[in-house]
Design an enzyme around this catalytic site. Structure first.
Site, short mmCIF file in Angstrom:
data_model
loop_
_atom_site.label_atom_id
_atom_site.label_comp_id
_atom_site.label_asym_id
_atom_site.label_seq_id
_atom_site.Cartn_x
_atom_site.Cartn_y
_atom_site.Cartn_z
N ALA A 11 0.81 -1.22 0.00
CA ALA A 11 0.00 0.00 0.00
C ALA A 11 0.85 1.28 0.00
O ALA A 11 0.34 2.35 -0.28
CB ALA A 11 -0.93 0.00 1.20
N GLY A 80 -5.06 -7.19 0.16
CA GLY A 80 -6.33 -7.84 -0.12
C GLY A 80 -7.51 -6.89 -0.15
O GLY A 80 -7.37 -5.67 -0.07
N ASP A 240 -0.69 -10.75 -0.23
CA ASP A 240 0.70 -10.59 0.18
C ASP A 240 1.00 -11.23 1.53
O ASP A 240 2.12 -11.71 1.77
CB ASP A 240 1.13 -9.12 0.15
N THR A 241 0.02 -11.26 2.44
CA THR A 241 0.24 -11.90 3.74
C THR A 241 0.48 -13.39 3.58
O THR A 241 1.34 -13.97 4.25
CB THR A 241 -0.98 -11.67 4.65
N THR A 263 2.70 -2.02 6.25
CA THR A 263 1.63 -1.05 6.47
C THR A 263 0.60 -1.62 7.43
O THR A 263 0.12 -0.94 8.34
CB THR A 263 0.96 -0.69 5.13
N GLY A 412 8.97 -5.55 5.65
CA GLY A 412 9.70 -4.30 5.76
C GLY A 412 9.88 -3.83 7.19
O GLY A 412 10.84 -3.11 7.50
#
Length: 498
Positions: A11, A80, A240-241, A263, A412
């Site tokens: 994001a 998502g 992505d998770t 994020t 990150g």
């Protein structure tokens, strides 16, 4: 040796990386990084997926300049819940809207009236969040009853990228699973849910699974960037998770939890089958899909969004401000001066986050902190995040009967050594950090699985363990943190009664 092009959209930023798998080790090379941030048009928040596509084309040209014209596969993952609609000719209808827009509480009333929230949970097993795909559909259809009249399919963000690259319209299961439109047992669109909320069956884009080959890079695009034809488009875990969970460097079953730190902070325990009983419903826990039959028993925590928004605000006064400088100021600030609940709704929209935190502390009767006191504000955020991690994960572990002996933090957020150490202190267990680019790495490894190079989740994670350097944090000042946790827990209980 095989090479796999991983598109990882977050994001805040997107990145294109190539993973080279050779001798059971994966070497990741970042090709291109670009901002993905929300595009505001006439007061509405959108994601400009066509600009992302242009950035991906740039990255493919960089790939060819470094590695030549051969590429084995390509795939994308992203956040998502947000989606694109397809018209009758399979063209994407406009830009997808962002979940960061304000969604009302009205959808929950509709859910209860038409289906029953407890019954909905038993069908889909997903936690109730204001911005879930189903909430978005309900709100859009309340504003415009004809909202879906011209729609003939839907795709989530990573699926839309695959479509633009040359694949047929598909929805990868890990992304579809968190929409509240998919049955967690059958792993297909839930016809009862669709019918109850007047969602047409023609929106049921075929569901595919991580590792499936879903097409080839279009001949036109391959020629334009200098690649040989026949590059496979392989669906990774499009959420992505779930891609991040693939790259958790854990070779043992159970007794560990993970946080995908970005994020959002996605706190989860990996289990073999969904759990949708009354206790899970009351705790509002997600059974998000993992890969290769796994399920992620998970809750969303607001994560680094809060400090990201603070940084944007502070940069207006301190151009060039970096996260390292913010952490340095936080290290000098007084510990446990105040708490926030990172998941309160006031912290969800973009905007003046330091000002909101200052107002929140004042209204909750705590020590007031000025918005421009960067060190104190940041320390409150980092301490509160670490304490909320413990609050959530202990409850998740207790609910599914897992003892926690280690915490893996990936993504990150692993760059933030202060937050990593605070997490070890709060949990009183070792914290293992890495890999940093876990979603991109998990993406590339599931592509390698789809190419037949890897045969199981354990084999995939062995490659991770053999390929990355991990950082370890041991608990410190545990008595001080235990006292702070008791006060934080009492603070959360007080807030829940308001």
């Amino acid at each position: 040796m095989t090479r796999h092009f991983a598109i990882d959209l977050g994001a805040e930023s997107g990145r294109c990386m190539v993973g080279t798998l050779e001798n059971s080790r994966l070497q990741m090379d970042e090709l291109h990084r670009f901002p993905t941030q929300i595009c505001t048009i006439r007061g509405e928040y959108y994601w400009n997926i066509y600009r992302y596509f242009d950035e991906i084309v740039t990255a493919l040209k960089i790939y060819v300049s470094r590695y030549g014209p051969h590429l084995d596969s390509i795939g994308a993952d992203s956040w998502g819940v947000d989606y694109c609609l397809l018209g009758h000719n399979h063209a994407i209808q406009g830009l997808p809207k962002s979940y960061r827009r304000m969604v009302s509480q009205k959808p929950y009333e509709v859910m209860e009236e038409r289906f029953g929230k407890d019954r909905l949970y038993r069908h889909c097993g997903i936690q109730f969040l204001d911005f879930n795909t189903l909430n978005q559909f309900i709100q859009e259809m309340a504003l415009d009853p004809d909202y879906l009249s011209d729609a003939h399919g839907m795709m989530f963000i990573a699926d839309a990228i695959h479509f633009l690259l040359g694949a047929k319209p598909t929805c990868e299961y890990t992304a579809a699973s968190i929409s509240q439109l998919v049955n967690t047992r059958t792993k297909q669109w839930d016809d009862e849910i669709l019918a109850a909320f007047s969602i047409p069956e023609r929106l049921k884009t075929p569901i595919v699974f991580a590792g499936d080959v879903i097409g080839t890079l279009s001949e036109e695009l391959a020629a334009a960037v200098g690649l040989k034809s026949g590059v496979k488009i392989i669906a990774p875990a499009a959420h992505d998770t779930a891609s991040a969970s693939v790259a958790v460097p854990a070779l043992t079953q159970g007794n560990w939890a993970s946080i995908s730190s970005g994020t959002w902070s996605l706190a989860s325990v990996e289990i073999d089958a969904p759990i949708t009983d009354d206790a899970c419903y009351r705790m509002n826990i997600s059974n998000s899909a993992g890969v290769l039959g796994k399920s992620l028993f998970l809750k969303n925590i607001m994560g680094l969004w809060i400090i990201q928004q603070c940084k944007y605000q502070w940069e207006t006064m301190h151009p060039g401000l970096g996260y390292a400088e913010i952490v340095e100021l936080a290290e000098k600030a007084e510990p446990f001066k105040a708490f926030i609940d990172p998941d309160e709704s006031c912290f969800f929209p973009p905007g003046d986050m330091p000002g909101r935190i200052s107002d929140y502390l004042r209204k909750s009767g705590q020590t007031e902190i000025a918005p421009d006191d960067m060190g104190s504000v940041a320390r409150v955020i980092y301490e509160s995040l670490a304490l909320k991690y413990r609050f959530i994960l202990r409850r998740i572990a207790d609910t599914c009967g897992t003892g926690l002996e280690a915490l893996h933090i990936t993504g990150g957020g692993t760059n933030n050594r202060m937050l990593n150490q605070f997490s070890a202190n709060a949990f009183r267990i070792p914290v293992i950090c890495g890999p940093k680019e876990c979603s991109a790495m998990g993406n590339a490894l599931m592509q390698a699985y789809g190419c037949g190079r890897l045969g199981s989740l354990r084999e995939i994670r062995q490659v991770v363990c053999d390929s990355v350097k991990l950082d370890h944090y041991m608990p410190e000042n545990t008595d001080l943190w235990e006292d702070a946790y008791r006060r934080f827990e009492a603070f959360l209980n007080t807030r829940s009664r308001h």
